[in-house]
Design a protein around this motif. Structure first.
Motif, PDB file in Angstrom:
ATOM      1  N   PHE A 252       0.839  -1.201   0.000  1.00 46.71           N
ATOM      2  CA  PHE A 252       0.000   0.000   0.000  1.00 46.71           C
ATOM      3  C   PHE A 252       0.876   1.255   0.000  1.00 46.71           C
ATOM      4  CE2 PHE A 252      -3.846  -2.361   1.557  1.00 46.71           C
ATOM      5  CZ  PHE A 252      -4.780  -1.764   0.723  1.00 46.71           C
TER       6      PHE A 252
ATOM      7  N   TYR B 285      -6.689   1.324   2.082  1.00 49.24           N
ATOM      8  CA  TYR B 285      -5.674   1.173   3.143  1.00 49.24           C
ATOM      9  C   TYR B 285      -6.300   1.410   4.517  1.00 49.24           C
ATOM     10  CZ  TYR B 285      -1.209   2.160   5.563  1.00 49.24           C
ATOM     11  OH  TYR B 285      -0.138   2.156   6.419  1.00 49.24           O
TER      12      TYR B 285
ATOM     13  N   MET C 145     -10.358  -0.663  -6.857  1.00 45.77           N
ATOM     14  CA  MET C 145      -8.986  -1.016  -7.220  1.00 45.77           C
ATOM     15  C   MET C 145      -8.966  -1.988  -8.397  1.00 45.77           C
ATOM     16  SD  MET C 145      -7.468  -1.208  -3.351  1.00 45.77           S
ATOM     17  CE  MET C 145      -5.891  -1.936  -3.779  1.00 45.77           C
TER      18      MET C 145
ATOM     19  N   VAL D 164      -6.967   4.204  -3.267  1.00 47.74           N
ATOM     20  CA  VAL D 164      -6.050   3.282  -2.596  1.00 47.74           C
ATOM     21  C   VAL D 164      -5.918   3.650  -1.117  1.00 47.74           C
ATOM     22  CG1 VAL D 164      -3.673   2.426  -2.495  1.00 47.74           C
ATOM     23  CG2 VAL D 164      -4.795   2.736  -4.699  1.00 47.74           C
TER      24      VAL D 164
ATOM     25  N   LEU E 191       0.379  -2.314  -8.477  1.00 48.46           N
ATOM     26  CA  LEU E 191      -1.030  -2.449  -8.106  1.00 48.46           C
ATOM     27  C   LEU E 191      -1.443  -3.921  -8.125  1.00 48.46           C
ATOM     28  CD1 LEU E 191      -3.643  -1.067  -7.327  1.00 48.46           C
ATOM     29  CD2 LEU E 191      -4.169  -0.764  -9.759  1.00 48.46           C
TER      30      LEU E 191
END
Length: 212
Positions: free
Chosen positions: A122, A197, A165, A193, A143
Motif C-alpha cells: 500500500f 488502506y 482497485m 487506494v 497495483l
C-alpha cells in the motif's frame, strides 16, 4: 567582512538542496523508528499499532534510498557521519520487517508477514503516485502485487474499495506500456487506494481475518 546577519546557505543549487532535504528526511525516519522500536519493547504500544507504523517507516526509508542514490553509500556511514546512536532503528532497517515478523511463531509469523507485506505494498504504491509515477508499466505491477495481498483480507470480498482497485487494474490493463494516466486520474487513484488502506487497518483493529 563577515556579516553575522546573513543567512548561511548549505547548498549552491537545487540539486544540492534536494539532496540535503532528503538526508534530513532520512534522519527523521531513523529517529522516529528508534522511538517506535523502544516503545514496542516497553509495551507502550500494541502490535496492531506497531506493525503499520513500523512498516510505513521502513517503506519511507526505502523510498529515500532511491532518491538519494549514490550520494548515500550506506546507512551505517550516514549514521556515523551524523553521530546517530540509534541501534534499534539500524537493526530494524537492516532486517527490513517489523519485530512481530522477525520473532513470531510460525503461524503468527505468517499472519504478521502478510500484514507487513500488504502494508508495505500500500505504502509503496501511494508513494509512487506522490512521486509522480504515471506510466502503465510503472504502476500496473505494483497495483497487481498490492491486490494479491489485499485479496487475502476476507473483508475485501464485499468491499467497495476492492471494486474500485479492480476497476483501476482494468483501466491500466487497457493501456499501452508507455501510456500515462492523467494528473486527475492519479489523484483519484491515490484517493481510492488510501481509502482501501484505511479500511484494511480498521478491519485488523477489529479482529479481521485472513484467507489462507
Amino acid at each position: 567582512m563577515l556579516n553575522v546577519d546573513e543567512e548561511v546557505r548549505l547548498y549552491s543549487n537545487n540539486l544540492e538542496r534536494e539532496r540535503l532535504e532528503s538526508q534530513g528526511t532520512l534522519f527523521g525516519i531513523v529517529v522516529a523508528l528508534e522511538f517506535l522500536e523502544r516503545a514496542y519493547v516497553r509495551d507502550s504500544i500494541t502490535a496492531v499499532e506497531y506493525v503499520p507504523a513500523c512498516t510505513k517507516l521502513i517503506g519511507q526509508y526505502r523510498t529515500m534510498l532511491k532518491l538519494l542514490g549514490n550520494s548515500l553509500p550506506s546507512l551505517d556511514a550516514f549514521m556515523a557521519r551524523y553521530r546517530m546512536d540509534h541501534p534499534a532503528a539500524l537493526h530494524r532497517l537492516k532486517v527490513g520487517v517489523p519485530a512481530t515478523v522477525e520473532h513470531s511463531s510460525d503461524t503468527a509469523a505468517e499472519s504478521g508477514k502478510w500484514v507487513a507485506e500488504t502494508t508495505q505494498r500500500f505504502i509503496t504504491f501511494m508513494d509512487a503516485l506522490k512521486l509522480g509515477l504515471r506510466a502503465k508499466d510503472e504502476l500496473h505491477p505494483m497495483l497487481q502485487e498490492l491486490m494479491t495481498g489485499f485479496a487475502r483480507f476476507k473483508g475485501s470480498k464485499d468491499s467497495e474499495a476492492r471494486s474500485r482497485m479492480i476497476a483501476w487494474l482494468i483501466t491500466l490493463n487497457g493501456m499501452k506500456a508507455a501510456d500515462e494516466i492523467t494528473d486527475d486520474q492519479s489523484r483519484q487513484l491515490l484517493f481510492d487506494v488510501d481509502h482501501a488502506y484505511s479500511e484494511f487497518f480498521r478491519s485488523l483493529e477489529s479482529g479481521g481475518n485472513v484467507d489462507a
